[in-house]
Design an enzyme around this catalytic site. Structure first.
Site, short mmCIF file in Angstrom:
data_model
loop_
_atom_site.label_atom_id
_atom_site.label_comp_id
_atom_site.label_asym_id
_atom_site.label_seq_id
_atom_site.Cartn_x
_atom_site.Cartn_y
_atom_site.Cartn_z
N GLY A 78 0.80 -1.22 0.00
CA GLY A 78 0.00 0.00 0.00
C GLY A 78 0.83 1.27 0.00
N CYS A 79 2.13 1.13 -0.07
CA CYS A 79 3.02 2.28 -0.12
C CYS A 79 3.58 2.39 -1.54
CB CYS A 79 4.18 2.13 0.86
SG CYS A 79 3.66 2.06 2.59
#
Length: 138
Positions: free
Chosen positions: A49-50
């Site tokens: 998610g980064c």
């Protein structure tokens, strides 16, 4: 509920006049962190998610939560340092009680990070909370 280390960051932010100076301070916090050994930069420690590469390795002694983190992006490495100040040294159950969005809002991060970086911070917070919850249940 914030740690003393996080309170120090919040106080420093109050004295810094603009966001360029605050970003420099966040970057310096990241530079001051111990680098993470490449051997532990594995899929199990990678944060999904980064936009950047981010790794978080929990270190729990007894009930005290700590972690080591790293990123390939210098500003994100600084954000990891801010999260370390927020969570490091707390009891695993205290980690779960921290209102990270409210604490980070005190720094103004919610207003000054790009949407990609904000999503990354949320992903890191979720990962830290998950790791602490696993330890609290053990």
């Amino acid at each position: 509920m914030a740690s003393e280390a996080f309170e120090e960051i919040a106080e420093t932010f109050e004295f810094l006049d603009d966001w360029e100076e605050r970003y420099r301070h966040v970057i310096e916090l990241g530079k001051a962190m111990e680098p993470m050994d490449d051997a532990v930069k594995v899929p199990a420690t990678k944060v999904d998610g980064c936009a950047s590469q981010v790794w978080i390795l929990p270190r729990v002694e007894g009930r005290v939560f700590d972690f080591q983190g790293d990123s390939d992006a210098i500003i994100v490495r600084g954000l990891i340092a801010v999260l370390h100040a927020l969570y490091g040294g707390l009891d695993v159950k205290e980690v779960l009680a921290v209102d990270a969005p409210a604490e980070l809002a005190r720094l103004g991060l919610d207003e000054h990070l790009s949407s990609q970086r904000s999503n990354g911070v949320r992903a890191m917070v979720e990962r830290i909370r998950l790791l602490a919850a696993e330890q609290a249940a053990a």
